[in-house]
Design a protein around this motif. Structure first.
Motif, PDB file in Angstrom:
ATOM      1  N   ASN A   8       0.832  -1.211   0.000  1.00 13.39           N
ATOM      2  CA  ASN A   8       0.000   0.000   0.000  1.00 13.39           C
ATOM      3  C   ASN A   8       0.864   1.258   0.000  1.00 13.39           C
ATOM      4  N   GLU A  12       1.442   4.223  -3.162  1.00 14.40           N
ATOM      5  CA  GLU A  12       1.114   5.642  -3.001  1.00 14.40           C
ATOM      6  C   GLU A  12       1.908   6.489  -3.992  1.00 14.40           C
ATOM      7  N   VAL A 154     -10.398  12.451   0.050  1.00 13.46           N
ATOM      8  CA  VAL A 154      -9.841  11.200  -0.499  1.00 13.46           C
ATOM      9  C   VAL A 154      -9.101  11.428  -1.823  1.00 13.46           C
ATOM     10  N   LEU A 207      -7.981   6.323  -8.345  1.00 15.82           N
ATOM     11  CA  LEU A 207      -8.806   6.563  -7.158  1.00 15.82           C
ATOM     12  C   LEU A 207     -10.299   6.292  -7.400  1.00 15.82           C
ATOM     13  N   ARG A 209     -12.374   3.731  -7.481  1.00 10.94           N
ATOM     14  CA  ARG A 209     -13.125   2.918  -6.513  1.00 10.94           C
ATOM     15  C   ARG A 209     -13.341   3.681  -5.205  1.00 10.94           C
ATOM     16  N   THR A 210     -12.299   4.358  -4.729  1.00  7.66           N
ATOM     17  CA  THR A 210     -12.400   5.128  -3.484  1.00  7.66           C
ATOM     18  C   THR A 210     -13.370   6.287  -3.633  1.00  7.66           C
ATOM     19  N   ILE A 211     -13.328   6.965  -4.792  1.00  9.83           N
ATOM     20  CA  ILE A 211     -14.213   8.109  -5.035  1.00  9.83           C
ATOM     21  C   ILE A 211     -15.673   7.669  -5.020  1.00  9.83           C
ATOM     22  N   GLN A 213     -16.973   4.952  -3.663  1.00  5.41           N
ATOM     23  CA  GLN A 213     -17.331   4.524  -2.312  1.00  5.41           C
ATOM     24  C   GLN A 213     -17.621   5.725  -1.414  1.00  5.41           C
ATOM     25  N   THR A 214     -16.776   6.745  -1.497  1.00  4.63           N
ATOM     26  CA  THR A 214     -16.970   7.960  -0.693  1.00  4.63           C
ATOM     27  C   THR A 214     -18.261   8.673  -1.086  1.00  4.63           C
ATOM     28  N   GLU A 217     -21.145   6.776   0.454  1.00  2.00           N
ATOM     29  CA  GLU A 217     -21.170   6.871   1.916  1.00  2.00           C
ATOM     30  C   GLU A 217     -21.625   8.236   2.410  1.00  2.00           C
TER      31      GLU A 217
END
Length: 364
Positions: A8, A12, A154, A207, A209-211, A213-214, A217
């Motif tokens: 991880n 980065e 994020v 990013l 997937r993270t975007i 998900q955020t 949420e």
């Protein structure tokens, strides 16, 4: 820590989605959930490097080049690749390769060459295409700030030297839920009109997937309306090769001697020297003959790379000096870069720089 924690951290600075399609990057051997005992960083994973990892009690090898590049149908130890894989498995050592993901990083292989040569004002030589994405979403006006801040947090909304970038339009949205709906605002079966804000925000593709998900949420609606598109905009922070400038121009012969010393190479093969001073320098670690036209278009006085073939030198045509310093020599400081980075991030485990010289090319 576990092996995945180190992965991880490495990703980065070199996210795997930016590796070239032909490449084989990521965890090649081992279990990502194993507890970490130590990290050995190398340029190539050879048997001697695995032996070094065993001796220094490192159960993760972070290698620049992938030891497994094409498919293995058998692992019997008949060649150096199979012997490395067998020895690593027998000794419970994981092997992770970063290769072109780090080549395309703004702080990666070519940035390190620029640092060693003291180049300033560096820019990506060949920006990678389709690396910027855009999110459009529609949210109740009263919830817009909360959602924007969550997306900023994020990594969305960063453009070059700026962050928290977005564009917002206020308007009226409408919707009517069916019998199975559970609307947060309004009533099922009744058309509802809501004052909404349309948020437009860009983000790097790794990013996504993270975007998403955020977004889910932090969005109040049961059904979230959104669009994601890929932009054709040039991304000057992701791509292969770099071009920079010397603080003080040098004549070509002096500069090549300077390069030979700084890059610790036994030989520089080069095209005919030009009669102008060297100011702009393009670099590309590894095999970089394909980028000679890009270096010329960028106005470089010298192009430094490796693995240049005989006929490639003709492409200089008096417009540029092509300097082949060797494949290994152009990438050798990459492992130092990774050790410096990991040492700052991991303070409670050993991060070891491999002492093995894995250059297969020798000079008389």
């Amino acid at each position: 820590m576990r092996i995945q924690d180190v992965i991880n951290i490495v990703e980065e600075i070199a996210p795997l989605p930016y590796a070239e399609d032909f490449d084989n990057v990521g965890l090649l051997v081992g279990d990502k959930n194993e507890k970490l005992s130590g990290v050995l960083v190398c340029l190539d994973t050879l048997e001697a490097v695995v032996d070094e990892a065993i001796e220094k009690k490192c159960n993760l090898i972070v290698s620049f080049h992938p030891i497994i590049f094409s498919g293995l149908k058998k692992i019997t130890g008949k060649n150096y690749v199979e012997r490395v894989v067998l020895k690593a498995i027998k000794n419970n050592i994981a092997i992770y390769a970063i290769h072109t993901a780090l080549d395309n990083s703004f702080v990666g292989v070519n940035a390190k060459i620029c640092e060693v040569l003291g180049l300033e004002n560096k820019k990506v030589l060949i920006p990678q295409e389709n690396t910027i994405k855009k999110l459009l979403t529609f949210v109740p006006k009263k919830n817009a700030e909360t959602l924007r801040e969550a997306l900023f947090e994020v990594g969305a909304g960063s453009i070059g030297n700026y962050d928290h970038c977005s564009f917002n339009i206020n308007g009226t949205g409408s919707f009517k839920g069916n019998d199975d709906s559970n609307p947060v605002i309004g009533e099922k079966g009744v058309t509802h009109y809501e004052e909404e804000t349309q948020i437009g925000i860009t983000f790097p593709k790794h990013l996504e997937r993270t975007i998403v998900q955020t977004l889910f949420e932090n969005h109040p609606y049961e059904e979230v309306a959104y669009e994601i598109t890929t932009l054709e905009n040039t991304n000057q922070h992701i791509g292969i090769g770099m071009i920079g400038e010397l603080p003080t121009p040098q004549n070509p012969e002096e500069f090549l001697k300077f390069v030979k010393e700084r890059m610790q190479t036994g030989c520089i093969r080069h095209s005919e020297l030009t009669d102008k001073k060297v100011k702009k320098v393009a670099v590309l670690g590894g095999s970089g003959a394909f980028a000679i036209p890009n270096a010329i278009r960028a106005g470089a006085d010298v192009y430094i790379t490796g693995d240049v073939k005989y006929h490639d030198f003709f492409k200089a045509e008096g417009r540029i000096i092509i300097a082949d310093i060797g494949h290994y020599e152009s990438e050798q400081f990459t492992k130092n870069l990774l050790v410096e980075y990991l040492t700052k991030k991991i303070t409670n485990f050993a991060v070891v720089l491999s002492v093995c010289n894995t250059n297969p090319v020798k000079y008389l």
